[in-house]
Design an enzyme around this catalytic site. Structure first.
Site, PDB file in Angstrom:
ATOM      1  CB  THR A  84      -0.940  -0.006   1.227  1.00  0.00           C
ATOM      2  OG1 THR A  84      -0.183  -0.373   2.390  1.00  0.00           O
ATOM      3  CG2 THR A  84      -2.078  -0.978   1.059  1.00  0.00           C
ATOM      4  CB  CYS A 259       6.328   0.857   7.448  1.00  0.00           C
ATOM      5  SG  CYS A 259       5.933  -0.824   6.991  1.00  0.00           S
TER       6      CYS A 259
HETATM    7  N1  LIG Z   1       7.881  -4.206   5.013  1.00  0.00           N
HETATM    8  C1  LIG Z   1       7.538  -4.123   6.283  1.00  0.00           C
HETATM    9  O1  LIG Z   1       8.413  -4.176   7.132  1.00  0.00           O
HETATM   10  C2  LIG Z   1       6.095  -3.956   6.727  1.00  0.00           C
HETATM   11  C3  LIG Z   1       5.829  -3.966   8.095  1.00  0.00           C
HETATM   12  C4  LIG Z   1       4.516  -3.835   8.529  1.00  0.00           C
HETATM   13  C5  LIG Z   1       3.498  -3.682   7.603  1.00  0.00           C
HETATM   14  N2  LIG Z   1       3.773  -3.654   6.252  1.00  0.00           N
HETATM   15  C6  LIG Z   1       2.631  -3.516   5.322  1.00  0.00           C
HETATM   16  O2  LIG Z   1       2.412  -4.786   4.704  1.00  0.00           O
HETATM   17  C7  LIG Z   1       2.001  -4.600   3.353  1.00  0.00           C
HETATM   18  C8  LIG Z   1       2.917  -5.385   2.430  1.00  0.00           C
HETATM   19  O3  LIG Z   1       4.232  -4.849   2.525  1.00  0.00           O
HETATM   20  P1  LIG Z   1       5.526  -5.656   2.058  1.00  0.00           P
HETATM   21  O4  LIG Z   1       6.690  -4.904   2.606  1.00  0.00           O
HETATM   22  O5  LIG Z   1       5.402  -7.092   2.366  1.00  0.00           O
HETATM   23  O6  LIG Z   1       5.465  -5.457   0.466  1.00  0.00           O
HETATM   24  P2  LIG Z   1       6.371  -6.225  -0.612  1.00  0.00           P
HETATM   25  O7  LIG Z   1       6.448  -5.305  -1.783  1.00  0.00           O
HETATM   26  O8  LIG Z   1       7.627  -6.731   0.009  1.00  0.00           O
HETATM   27  O9  LIG Z   1       5.496  -7.490  -0.994  1.00  0.00           O
HETATM   28  C9  LIG Z   1       4.234  -7.403  -1.552  1.00  0.00           C
HETATM   29  C10 LIG Z   1       4.067  -8.522  -2.563  1.00  0.00           C
HETATM   30  O10 LIG Z   1       2.737  -8.442  -3.064  1.00  0.00           O
HETATM   31  C11 LIG Z   1       2.767  -8.788  -4.430  1.00  0.00           C
HETATM   32  N3  LIG Z   1       1.562  -8.288  -5.071  1.00  0.00           N
HETATM   33  C12 LIG Z   1       1.240  -7.008  -5.404  1.00  0.00           C
HETATM   34  N4  LIG Z   1       0.014  -6.954  -5.934  1.00  0.00           N
HETATM   35  C13 LIG Z   1      -0.458  -8.221  -5.947  1.00  0.00           C
HETATM   36  C14 LIG Z   1      -1.675  -8.796  -6.386  1.00  0.00           C
HETATM   37  N5  LIG Z   1      -2.643  -8.056  -6.882  1.00  0.00           N
HETATM   38  N6  LIG Z   1      -1.816 -10.132  -6.277  1.00  0.00           N
HETATM   39  C15 LIG Z   1      -0.833 -10.898  -5.769  1.00  0.00           C
HETATM   40  N7  LIG Z   1       0.341 -10.408  -5.314  1.00  0.00           N
HETATM   41  C16 LIG Z   1       0.522  -9.077  -5.409  1.00  0.00           C
HETATM   42  C17 LIG Z   1       4.051  -8.176  -4.940  1.00  0.00           C
HETATM   43  O11 LIG Z   1       4.504  -8.820  -6.137  1.00  0.00           O
HETATM   44  C18 LIG Z   1       4.997  -8.416  -3.764  1.00  0.00           C
HETATM   45  O12 LIG Z   1       5.711  -9.630  -3.893  1.00  0.00           O
HETATM   46  C19 LIG Z   1       1.987  -3.103   3.117  1.00  0.00           C
HETATM   47  O13 LIG Z   1       0.682  -2.613   3.317  1.00  0.00           O
HETATM   48  C20 LIG Z   1       2.899  -2.567   4.189  1.00  0.00           C
HETATM   49  O14 LIG Z   1       2.582  -1.246   4.559  1.00  0.00           O
HETATM   50  C21 LIG Z   1       5.053  -3.803   5.799  1.00  0.00           C
END
Ligand SMILES: NC(=O)c1ccc[n+]([C@@H]2O[C@H](COP(=O)([O-])OP(=O)(O)OC[C@H]3O[C@@H](n4cnc5c(N)ncnc54)[C@H](O)[C@@H]3O)[C@@H](O)[C@H]2O)c1
Length: 395
Positions: A84, A259
């Site tokens: 997001t 984040c």
């Molecule tokens: N990175 C962190 O440390 C962290 C910590 C807490 C919360 N978050 C939240 O968690 C969420 C995910 O973050 P992240 O860091 O894991 O992201 P990321 O980019 O590492 O991983 C997300 C994955 O989702 C996949 N994706 C995107 N659209 C898709 C779809 N329509 N169908 C299937 N797969 C799809 C992407 O290819 C990617 O592999 C975000 O909302 C973020 O704010 C992240």
């Protein structure tokens, strides 16, 4: 029980592996074919999980990485962990989330529990995602369940991992919350049920906004300390001897990652819409964005101008010991130095390649080294007598 985790990134992959280890059969669904191919071949894409852990989960049939959306129809529980981010004009970008929830809706079967983990602003589950699920699935609201449980993962944190970091859950119904609690309870020690989806959505934004505001405050104070010639890190250590009412935050070239610089903008956006703007977040965001420029100015001062000077930026990921460069403030630092005419190289053995450039070796062949992200592996003695500018206080 079969479950699907949509999004196999920093959040979804460790969650899928942990759920697999807890006894669930997990499909790791992602629309990035390259990523899924790597995972199928047992190649981990994040620092906290080794290749062996991925291979072991696949071999034991507890974890199956896939691009096949049909797995959703075969799951009793579906977790959404897609990005997001912000749009180029700094607004919430819900494109990936809407696309993922549409996919889930199209494949949703009656009785399934959908848990959203992605960070979102209050009201998103109820007012945006629920109607999409109903429309795409042709099921009634009462025929499936929806819950929200914000992720709190802190990549590379050795003390707080998935199992011992307390988890918040909230459901559209009490039953949804109870089912989510039961699911997480198999591999997470402490779970708190919030009374509404909006409470859990806002709690996550509060946590990350708290960090942005405080880090920006300490960065502003670091500029003051530098001006009067005292070491901010010693000031923080001194203040931190107070056993209550103080929490230390440390200076840097700014916050980065998916984040801390992003989530508060979701909160500020929601606050503006209801006419209660968050000036703290807006100011903290502004200070954060100004930090790279401040260090460009410090480098300029130190060298008496940057034109033609060879500057090495050390560490380019958003925080120490990770390879993640998303929203890294070091990009603005490098661009600012280049704009002033410096010849900029960067070193980061974790990142290796970034924006079409390669990491260079640490050596004494520079006019200045700026320590942007101090990874543990760095051996700064290899810089010899190169003058150093730290972004973390002390010098
Ligand atoms: N990175 C962190 O440390 C962290 C910590 C807490 C919360 N978050 C939240 O968690 C969420 C995910 O973050 P992240 O860091 O894991 O992201 P990321 O980019 O590492 O991983 C997300 C994955 O989702 C996949 N994706 C995107 N659209 C898709 C779809 N329509 N169908 C299937 N797969 C799809 C992407 O290819 C990617 O592999 C975000 O909302 C973020 O704010 C992240």
């Amino acid at each position: 029980m079969k479950i699907t985790v949509v999004g196999q990134g920093y959040v979804g992959l460790p969650l899928a592996i942990a759920a697999g280890n807890a006894g669930y059969t997990v499909y790791g669904l992602d629309n990035n074919v390259e990523k899924i191919n790597s995972l199928v071949n047992g190649i981990s894409l994040i620092e906290d999980l080794t290749d062996d852990v991925i291979k072991e989960s696949i071999n034991s049939k507890r974890y199956q990485p896939t691009t096949d959306k049909g797995v959703v129809a075969n799951s009793e529980l579906v977790l959404i962990c897609v990005p997001t981010p912000l749009t180029p004009d700094h607004k919430p970008d819900l494109g990936a989330l809407i696309s993922a929830i549409t996919t889930v809706g199209k494949n949703l079967t009656a009785g399934t529990l959908v848990i959203v983990e992605s960070t979102i602003e209050p009201g998103t589950c109820r007012n945006l995602l629920l109607p999409i699920l109903v429309k795409q699935s042709s099921l009634k609201e009462s025929e499936f369940e929806l819950a929200y449980s914000p992720e709190r993962i802190d990549p590379t944190n050795k003390k707080w991992g998935i199992g011992n970091t307390p988890k918040l859950v909230a459901g559209l119904t009490n039953n949804a919350a109870k089912r989510a609690e039961k699911f997480y309870g198999k591999f997470i020690d402490s779970i708190t049920i919030c009374s509404s989806l909006e409470i859990a959505e806002t709690a996550k934004l509060l946590e990350n906004s708290f960090r942005l505001v405080n880090i920006s405050f300490i960065n502003e104070l670091a500029i003051f300390c530098q001006k009067i010639g005292i070491d901010i890190t010693e000031v923080i250590s001194a203040a931190a001897t107070k056993p209550y009412g103080f929490m230390p935050f440390y200076p840097s070239v700014g916050v980065g990652g998916h984040c801390i610089p992003v989530d508060p903008i979701y909160l500020a956006n929601a606050a503006k819409v209801v006419g209660a703007p968050s000036r703290f977040i807006e100011l903290a965001d502004q200070i954060n964005q100004e930090m790279p420029g401040y260090f460009v100015g410090r480098a300029e001062e130190k060298l008496g101008g940057l034109k033609g000077k060879k500057v090495l930026v050390v560490g380019v990921s958003y925080k120490p010991n990770v390879a993640d460069v998303r929203e890294s403030p070091v990009e603005a630092l490098i661009n600012g130095l280049k704009q002033k005419g410096a010849q900029v190289s960067w070193h980061d053995d974790l990142v290796k390649e970034w924006n079409g450039e390669m990491s260079v070796t640490l050596s004494s062949d520079f006019d200045l080294a700026i320590i942007a992200t101090p990874h543990d592996y760095l051996d700064l003695t290899r810089l010899g007598k190169v003058p150093i500018l730290s972004t973390r206080g002390s010098i």
